[in-house]
Structures are given as C-alpha cells and as structure tokens.
Motif scaffolding. Structure first.
Motif, mmCIF file in Angstrom:
data_model
loop_
_atom_site.group_PDB
_atom_site.id
_atom_site.type_symbol
_atom_site.label_atom_id
_atom_site.label_comp_id
_atom_site.label_asym_id
_atom_site.label_seq_id
_atom_site.Cartn_x
_atom_site.Cartn_y
_atom_site.Cartn_z
ATOM 1 N N ASN A 45 25.054 21.674 75.733
ATOM 2 C CA ASN A 45 26.205 22.558 75.926
ATOM 3 C C ASN A 45 27.242 21.834 76.771
ATOM 4 O OD1 ASN A 45 24.181 22.874 78.082
ATOM 5 N ND2 ASN A 45 25.642 24.318 78.975
ATOM 6 N N HIS A 46 28.478 22.333 76.753
ATOM 7 C CA HIS A 46 29.597 21.628 77.414
ATOM 8 C C HIS A 46 30.306 22.610 78.338
ATOM 9 C CE1 HIS A 46 32.319 18.493 78.153
ATOM 10 N NE2 HIS A 46 32.900 18.354 76.973
ATOM 11 N N LEU A 47 30.205 22.389 79.654
ATOM 12 C CA LEU A 47 30.786 23.351 80.592
ATOM 13 C C LEU A 47 31.639 22.737 81.697
ATOM 14 C CD1 LEU A 47 28.417 22.646 82.685
ATOM 15 C CD2 LEU A 47 27.338 24.732 81.884
ATOM 16 N N SER A 48 31.892 21.427 81.642
ATOM 17 C CA SER A 48 32.726 20.798 82.670
ATOM 18 C C SER A 48 33.136 19.407 82.209
ATOM 19 C CB SER A 48 31.953 20.700 83.995
ATOM 20 O OG SER A 48 32.668 19.934 84.945
ATOM 21 N N HIS A 49 34.282 18.945 82.723
ATOM 22 C CA HIS A 49 34.695 17.575 82.417
ATOM 23 C C HIS A 49 33.736 16.547 83.003
ATOM 24 C CE1 HIS A 49 38.453 18.326 80.360
ATOM 25 N NE2 HIS A 49 38.886 19.113 81.328
ATOM 26 N N VAL A 50 32.952 16.924 84.009
ATOM 27 C CA VAL A 50 32.034 15.969 84.627
ATOM 28 C C VAL A 50 30.647 15.989 84.008
ATOM 29 C CG1 VAL A 50 33.262 16.050 86.836
ATOM 30 C CG2 VAL A 50 31.300 17.566 86.468
ATOM 31 N N ASP A 51 30.360 16.930 83.111
ATOM 32 C CA ASP A 51 28.980 17.011 82.641
ATOM 33 C C ASP A 51 28.543 15.837 81.750
ATOM 34 O OD1 ASP A 51 29.252 17.837 79.788
ATOM 35 O OD2 ASP A 51 29.862 19.775 80.560
ATOM 36 N N PRO A 52 29.451 15.087 81.081
ATOM 37 C CA PRO A 52 28.961 13.886 80.392
ATOM 38 C C PRO A 52 28.351 12.864 81.363
ATOM 39 C CG PRO A 52 31.105 14.516 79.528
ATOM 40 C CD PRO A 52 30.868 15.359 80.741
ATOM 41 N N ILE A 53 28.924 12.762 82.551
ATOM 42 C CA ILE A 53 28.370 11.844 83.555
ATOM 43 C C ILE A 53 27.006 12.334 84.022
ATOM 44 C CG2 ILE A 53 28.711 10.898 85.874
ATOM 45 C CD1 ILE A 53 31.726 11.090 85.355
ATOM 46 N N LEU A 54 26.906 13.640 84.260
ATOM 47 C CA LEU A 54 25.667 14.194 84.792
ATOM 48 C C LEU A 54 24.543 14.201 83.756
ATOM 49 C CD1 LEU A 54 27.448 17.019 86.749
ATOM 50 C CD2 LEU A 54 26.261 15.068 87.760
ATOM 51 N N ILE A 55 24.863 14.498 82.513
ATOM 52 C CA ILE A 55 23.831 14.458 81.483
ATOM 53 C C ILE A 55 23.449 13.013 81.190
ATOM 54 C CG2 ILE A 55 25.235 14.369 79.371
ATOM 55 C CD1 ILE A 55 22.206 16.658 79.931
ATOM 56 N N PRO A 128 34.309 33.165 79.935
ATOM 57 C CA PRO A 128 34.597 33.390 81.363
ATOM 58 C C PRO A 128 33.383 33.206 82.264
ATOM 59 C CG PRO A 128 35.594 35.111 80.026
ATOM 60 C CD PRO A 128 34.701 34.321 79.113
ATOM 61 N N ASP A 129 32.186 33.421 81.717
ATOM 62 C CA ASP A 129 30.961 33.238 82.492
ATOM 63 C C ASP A 129 30.213 31.984 82.072
ATOM 64 O OD1 ASP A 129 31.232 35.640 84.049
ATOM 65 O OD2 ASP A 129 30.689 36.759 82.251
ATOM 66 N N VAL A 130 30.910 31.091 81.421
ATOM 67 C CA VAL A 130 30.436 29.766 80.989
ATOM 68 C C VAL A 130 29.164 29.775 80.147
ATOM 69 C CG1 VAL A 130 31.575 28.059 82.447
ATOM 70 C CG2 VAL A 130 29.783 29.421 83.445
ATOM 71 N N TRP A 131 28.991 30.803 79.313
ATOM 72 C CA TRP A 131 27.925 30.789 78.330
ATOM 73 C C TRP A 131 28.339 29.904 77.152
ATOM 74 C CZ3 TRP A 131 23.217 32.754 79.233
ATOM 75 C CH2 TRP A 131 23.086 33.717 80.243
ATOM 76 N N PRO A 132 27.378 29.363 76.412
ATOM 77 C CA PRO A 132 27.740 28.575 75.226
ATOM 78 C C PRO A 132 28.521 29.419 74.215
ATOM 79 C CG PRO A 132 25.442 28.208 75.818
ATOM 80 C CD PRO A 132 25.915 29.365 76.662
ATOM 81 N N MET A 133 29.471 28.761 73.563
ATOM 82 C CA MET A 133 30.216 29.405 72.489
ATOM 83 C C MET A 133 29.482 29.151 71.168
ATOM 84 S SD MET A 133 34.163 28.486 73.550
ATOM 85 C CE MET A 133 33.980 26.716 73.291
ATOM 86 N N SER A 134 30.108 29.533 70.064
ATOM 87 C CA SER A 134 29.567 29.139 68.769
ATOM 88 C C SER A 134 29.763 27.631 68.637
ATOM 89 C CB SER A 134 30.281 29.874 67.634
ATOM 90 O OG SER A 134 31.615 29.403 67.509
ATOM 91 N N GLY A 135 29.126 27.027 67.666
ATOM 92 C CA GLY A 135 29.210 25.578 67.544
ATOM 93 C C GLY A 135 29.905 25.119 66.285
ATOM 94 N N LYS A 136 30.392 23.895 66.330
ATOM 95 C CA LYS A 136 30.824 23.216 65.121
ATOM 96 C C LYS A 136 29.594 22.563 64.495
ATOM 97 C CE LYS A 136 35.507 22.431 66.842
ATOM 98 N NZ LYS A 136 36.573 21.439 67.123
ATOM 99 N N THR A 137 29.737 22.064 63.297
ATOM 100 C CA THR A 137 28.557 21.659 62.533
ATOM 101 C C THR A 137 28.221 20.173 62.641
ATOM 102 O OG1 THR A 137 29.906 21.332 60.535
ATOM 103 C CG2 THR A 137 28.926 23.526 60.869
ATOM 104 N N GLY A 138 28.956 19.407 63.444
ATOM 105 C CA GLY A 138 28.762 17.960 63.475
ATOM 106 C C GLY A 138 27.363 17.524 63.861
ATOM 107 N N ALA A 139 26.808 18.103 64.930
ATOM 108 C CA ALA A 139 25.482 17.689 65.402
ATOM 109 C C ALA A 139 24.426 17.954 64.337
ATOM 110 C CB ALA A 139 25.143 18.426 66.693
ATOM 111 N N VAL A 140 24.485 19.130 63.737
ATOM 112 C CA VAL A 140 23.533 19.492 62.681
ATOM 113 C C VAL A 140 23.711 18.596 61.473
ATOM 114 C CG1 VAL A 140 23.024 21.280 60.991
ATOM 115 C CG2 VAL A 140 23.177 21.875 63.409
ATOM 116 N N ARG A 141 24.952 18.328 61.113
ATOM 117 C CA ARG A 141 25.238 17.507 59.937
ATOM 118 C C ARG A 141 24.627 16.113 60.092
ATOM 119 N NH1 ARG A 141 29.229 18.000 56.081
ATOM 120 N NH2 ARG A 141 30.236 19.646 57.307
#
Length: 245
Positions: A45-55, A128-141
């Motif tokens: 999931n994606h919830l911050s500009h810094v999360d690529p560094i942390l993951i 607003p409460d930073v839950w995951p949204m719906s997804g695009k299909t790229g990862a599954v594809r």
C-alpha cells in the motif's frame, strides 16, 4: 543479496540511509517467512512520499534488492532521475504505447528471478484515514503474465513521519514502522485465462482486500467508509492537512 548483487547506486544509498533509519525508526516487521524464493511481484500500500525508502529498508534487511516501477517523468528528472536509472529502476510510460514496454520489462525481470515492487494504487492514498484505495491492475497483470507470485505487503507508520501530500517531516519522536507480509494472493483459478479487464479487476480486488485486512489487524479497527475508487479521483490532487496521531 538473496536476489543477486545490487547495483552500486543502491549499495551506496543503503550505506548512507540505513544507519539513519535505524536511529529514527523502530521496526515491527512480521511475515517475512511468506516471501517466496525466486522472482515475484511485491505489492505494498502507498501512504507517504517516504514509504518507498522505509519499505526498501525492510527489503534490504531481508536480502531483496529494491526495484520499483517509477514514472518516466521522474526517471527523466535532473538529479533524481540519474540516481533512479543507476539504481536500475523500471520506468513506466503512462498514457503512451511505452506503457506496454514497461510492463514487459517488469514481467521479464520477475521471470528472471528478480523482485519487482509495484504500488497497486499507483499513487498515495487519498483516504482521509489513510486506508488503501481501490487498485490499478498493473501489479496483478505482471504477476499473471509472468506466472509468478503476487505478495501483498502492508505498511503502517510512514504517514506519521510524513503525512500524505504534506511537506512537514516529523522524525521525532521515534516512529514505529509496521510491515506485514501476507500470503501470496490466490490467483490459481485465473492462470492461463485471457487477461481481460474484468479478470484483472477481480484479482486486484483480492489484493486490496488482503492489504486492508492486514492494516485493520495492525490498527485494531475496520474502515468506517467505502473504499475510494481511484478511477473517480478528481484533479488536482487533494492536499491533506496533517492531524495529530
């Protein structure tokens, strides 16, 4: 590295950033036993500009070379684009014929035994409460085309360092970064079928359901509203006002 020797740029970044991250974060990492051997698609999931560094911190400490799909505009940007290219990240050419080529590159990388990280939401959550949204299909594809596992990874805590779409960095007090690795999404019934849009959306819903369930477990609560559909988001992007956490 479990998945091969990292590019020199990634090794340099790790040398610089990992000691800092060890100081400014606490780590609650669980589920690493669910990481398959060989190539697979990692879908966080994606919830911050810094999360690529942390993951990436999580990945590096578990022997995985971080390799993301990145917007082609960022890959061409002066400075940061050079860094990303030297770090062997995969450009995504949005709304052009090149988008197919970027997917092919990702599919081939996974088939070659690499781990490719693809944010299924494609952008930072606008919930607003930073839950995951719906997804695009790229990862599954990519996972279905490569015939390799799709692994959901939930992260919670990066938003306390930098709230979505905020510019206020908060390194102190020390934040706990929660990472949960789920079982690979069950796609067995979809392998070998034509990758139609309804099929890809069904598989993506399974992925987003898994990410939401893992987040609910960490947060000890369920979403209070319906999942935001990324296809209905208006532009320009909503700017969040950081709240006290």
């Amino acid at each position: 590295m479990r998945h091969g020797r990292s590019p020199w740029m990634i090794r340099l970044i790790v040398l610089v950033l990992r000691p800092l991250l060890m100081v400014v974060t606490r780590r609650d990492w669980q589920g690493a036993a669910n990481l398959p051997e060989g190539g697979f698609v990692l879908a966080p999931n994606h919830l911050s500009h810094v999360d690529p560094i942390l993951i990436s911190h999580f990945m590096v400490d578990h022997g995985i070379t971080p390799r993301f799909l990145a917007k082609d505009t960022i890959m061409r940007a002066r400075g940061v684009g050079w860094v990303l290219r030297k770090a062997a990240q995969i450009p995504v050419y949005r709304s052009t014929d090149g988008a197919t080529d970027s997917m092919r590159a990702a599919v081939q990388a996974v088939r070659d035994g690499e781990v490719v990280t693809i944010y299924p939401e494609g952008t930072i959550t606008r919930d607003p409460d930073v839950w995951p949204m719906s997804g695009k299909t790229g990862a599954v594809r990519v996972a279905l085309a490569a015939g390799m596992p799709l692994v959901p990874v939930m992260q919670w805590g990066p938003q306390e360092i930098l709230w979505p779409y905020s510019k206020r960095l908060r390194l102190l007090p020390r934040r706990t970064i929660h990472v949960r690795v789920g079982d690979p999404v069950d796609l067995d019934d979809l392998h070998g079928k034509e990758l139609t849009e309804p099929l890809l959306r069904e598989a993506t819903d399974r992925l987003m359901d898994a990410l939401t369930a893992m987040m609910a477990e960490v947060r000890g609560e369920l979403p209070s509203g319906e999942r935001i559909d990324i296809h209905t988001l208006a532009k320009p992007r909503t700017t969040y006002k950081p709240k006290e956490i």
